[in-house]
Motif scaffolding. Structure first.
Motif, PDB file in Angstrom:
ATOM      1  N   THR A  50     -46.273 -26.834 -27.739  1.00 30.34           N
ATOM      2  CA  THR A  50     -45.393 -26.834 -28.912  1.00 30.34           C
ATOM      3  C   THR A  50     -44.202 -25.922 -28.669  1.00 30.34           C
ATOM      4  OG1 THR A  50     -47.281 -27.192 -30.403  1.00 30.34           O
ATOM      5  CG2 THR A  50     -45.245 -26.397 -31.395  1.00 30.34           C
ATOM      6  N   THR A  56     -42.292 -26.681 -37.840  1.00 34.73           N
ATOM      7  CA  THR A  56     -43.513 -27.480 -38.034  1.00 34.73           C
ATOM      8  C   THR A  56     -44.244 -27.137 -39.335  1.00 34.73           C
ATOM      9  OG1 THR A  56     -44.777 -25.863 -36.735  1.00 34.73           O
ATOM     10  CG2 THR A  56     -43.868 -27.762 -35.545  1.00 34.73           C
ATOM     11  N   SER A 226     -42.687 -22.112 -37.300  1.00 34.12           N
ATOM     12  CA  SER A 226     -43.638 -22.799 -36.430  1.00 34.12           C
ATOM     13  C   SER A 226     -45.056 -22.281 -36.644  1.00 34.12           C
ATOM     14  CB  SER A 226     -43.220 -22.595 -34.969  1.00 34.12           C
ATOM     15  OG  SER A 226     -44.213 -23.056 -34.083  1.00 34.12           O
TER      16      SER A 226
END
Length: 302
Positions: A50, A56, A226
């Motif tokens: 990632t 996200t 994130s």
């Protein structure tokens, strides 16, 4: 890959180690630049699936300049970590904010930049200097007073996976510095999340922080945009100007263990000989409770 940048001169004696990448210059007095690439934020390294810069996490729909606990979905879900001034609450109290995950409002949130739940994402705000210490190689000192609970800096670097962390650790010589931190978070019901950060090649001012058995900084995983946490360092007490900044490489503070450092200190001589793994090195923190050796907890890599 983060490009290698030249340091910019500040006053004839100091240069900005970040070369303008931080909002506040990171002062550095030496003529020889350490060999690494400066990055204020985590970057994607080998084995990391990632991109740390990818957004996200969901955002809130608050229209106010600063979110409130009653209406903000971020604060209702994760709780309020900071007070109205953007500081962690009194860390001397047991069961403080460090006992629960910290989630900030992010790029998808509708609240303003002045929201008190936006702290770590604003980056370096304190004036810091990378300097040479008497017996611990490089170190970092504050150039201004820093109140208890204030965000100081991140420990940023390459985010790598277990296999790469293991490979790098085992390939190091006994006289080399080990910067890898393995963060283990327990989410309940046996769920464990591990994050490995290595600032040896790409990193920020946090890579120069020394260990202390009686530190003045506390490391906490903080999530912003994130699911990959940022390793944020906060003032564990009021810190005076020109005081060296340190944290416990084992993550220990007030009986909390949010992080585990995979050994070694800046330019310290190796203790014993290295065979199939790192050996414990002498601690030179000079604290009254000094353990004599740097923390060495390799259970996360075994």
């Amino acid at each position: 890959m983060v490009p290698l940048v030249e340091m910019s001169e500040i006053d004839g004696l100091h240069v900005d180690l970040s070369s303008g990448l931080e909002d506040v210059p990171v002062l550095f007095e030496e003529l020889t630049r350490p060999t690494f690439q400066y990055s204020p934020d985590n970057v994607q390294g080998p084995g990391c699936t990632t991109d740390p810069s990818e957004v996200t996490l969901p955002g809130c729909s608050c229209r106010s300049q600063s979110c409130c606990s009653e209406t903000c979905s971020c604060l209702r879900t994760h709780g309020r970590a900071y007070d109205d001034s953007g500081r962690l609450p009194d860390l001397s109290r047991t069961g403080g904010a460090c006992s629960r995950p910290v989630f900030e409002c992010n790029a998808l949130c509708s609240c303003g930049d002045s929201c008190s739940n936006r702290v770590v994402q604003k980056g370096l705000q304190a004036r810091l200097e990378v300097c040479s210490t008497q017996d611990r190689g490089w170190g970092v000192r504050a150039l201004e007073e820093i109140p208890l609970g204030t965000f100081v800096c991140e420990y940023a670097g390459e985010v790598i996976d277990f296999v790469e962390a293991r490979r790098r650790q085992l390939s190091q010589r006994a006289d080399e510095n080990n910067y890898i931190i393995a963060v283990r978070e327990h989410a309940g019901a046996g769920s464990i999340t591990e994050t490995f950060v290595d600032p040896s090649r790409v990193g920020n001012v946090g890579r120069f922080l020394n260990h202390s058995c009686l530190p003045n900084l506390l490391m906490l995983p903080v999530r912003v945009h994130s699911v990959i946490p940022r390793l944020a360092l906060f003032a564990a007490r009021d810190i005076g100007a020109h005081e060296e900044l340190t944290f416990d490489y084992s993550g220990g503070y007030s009986n909390q263990r949010p992080a585990e450092r995979l050994c070694t200190e800046r330019d310290s001589p190796a203790w014993g000989s290295r065979t199939d793994g790192p050996q414990r090195k002498a601690c030179h923190c000079h604290a009254s409770n000094c353990a004599g050796f740097l923390p060495l907890d390799l259970s996360v890599l075994n």
